[in-house]
Design a protein around this motif. Structure first.
Motif, short mmCIF file in Angstrom:
data_model
loop_
_atom_site.label_atom_id
_atom_site.label_comp_id
_atom_site.label_asym_id
_atom_site.label_seq_id
_atom_site.Cartn_x
_atom_site.Cartn_y
_atom_site.Cartn_z
N VAL A 50 0.83 -1.20 0.00
CA VAL A 50 0.00 0.00 0.00
C VAL A 50 0.87 1.25 0.00
O VAL A 50 0.72 2.13 -0.86
CB VAL A 50 -0.97 0.01 1.19
CG1 VAL A 50 -1.71 1.33 1.29
CG2 VAL A 50 -1.95 -1.15 1.09
N THR A 88 -5.07 0.13 -3.54
CA THR A 88 -4.10 -0.83 -3.01
C THR A 88 -4.50 -1.33 -1.62
O THR A 88 -4.28 -2.49 -1.29
CB THR A 88 -2.68 -0.24 -2.96
OG1 THR A 88 -2.69 0.98 -2.22
CG2 THR A 88 -2.14 -0.01 -4.35
N ALA A 89 -5.11 -0.46 -0.82
CA ALA A 89 -5.59 -0.90 0.50
C ALA A 89 -6.69 -1.94 0.35
O ALA A 89 -6.71 -2.96 1.05
CB ALA A 89 -6.07 0.29 1.31
N SER A 92 -5.11 -5.24 -1.13
CA SER A 92 -4.29 -5.89 -0.11
C SER A 92 -5.13 -6.54 0.98
O SER A 92 -4.84 -7.65 1.42
CB SER A 92 -3.32 -4.88 0.53
OG SER A 92 -2.40 -4.43 -0.41
#
Length: 107
Positions: A50, A88-89, A92
């Motif tokens: 992230v 990305t958070a 992930s």
């Protein structure tokens, strides 16, 4: 992760002299980043995925767009920062849950 991300930006979006990016360039960058982020998150490096991806995208956008004389590139860079952070958070988190075998109902 940041260096890899900036390198992917340069590889996919570099060399465009004028006009907007082509769809295939942006799609290639997104798919490449998806592979890198998923791999890092699966290997328990979700924070690096992230933070590194967000930092790499933000720095690359700033470097690529900062020659804009209007100053409006700052808005684009802010959108890249927030969009890459959110995406990305989310990716992930999903990868970590799948990797652990945790069902959403167990939370």
């Amino acid at each position: 992760m940041g260096v890899v991300t900036a390198g992917l930006w340069a590889g996919w979006l570099g060399g465009t002299e004028s006009g907007p990016y082509e769809v295939w360039q942006v799609a290639g960058l997104v798919l490449s980043l998806l592979v890198v982020v998923c791999w890092a998150a699966f290997r328990r490096h979700a924070v690096a995925a992230v933070a590194g991806t967000t930092a790499g995208m933000t720095v690359a956008a700033w470097c690529d767009w900062s020659d804009d004389s209007t100053g409006l590139f700052v808005i684009g860079v802010a959108l890249v920062l927030h969009g890459s952070l959110f995406a990305t958070a989310l990716v992930s988190t999903l990868v970590r849950h799948v990797a652990r075998g945790t069902r959403w109902a167990d939370r």
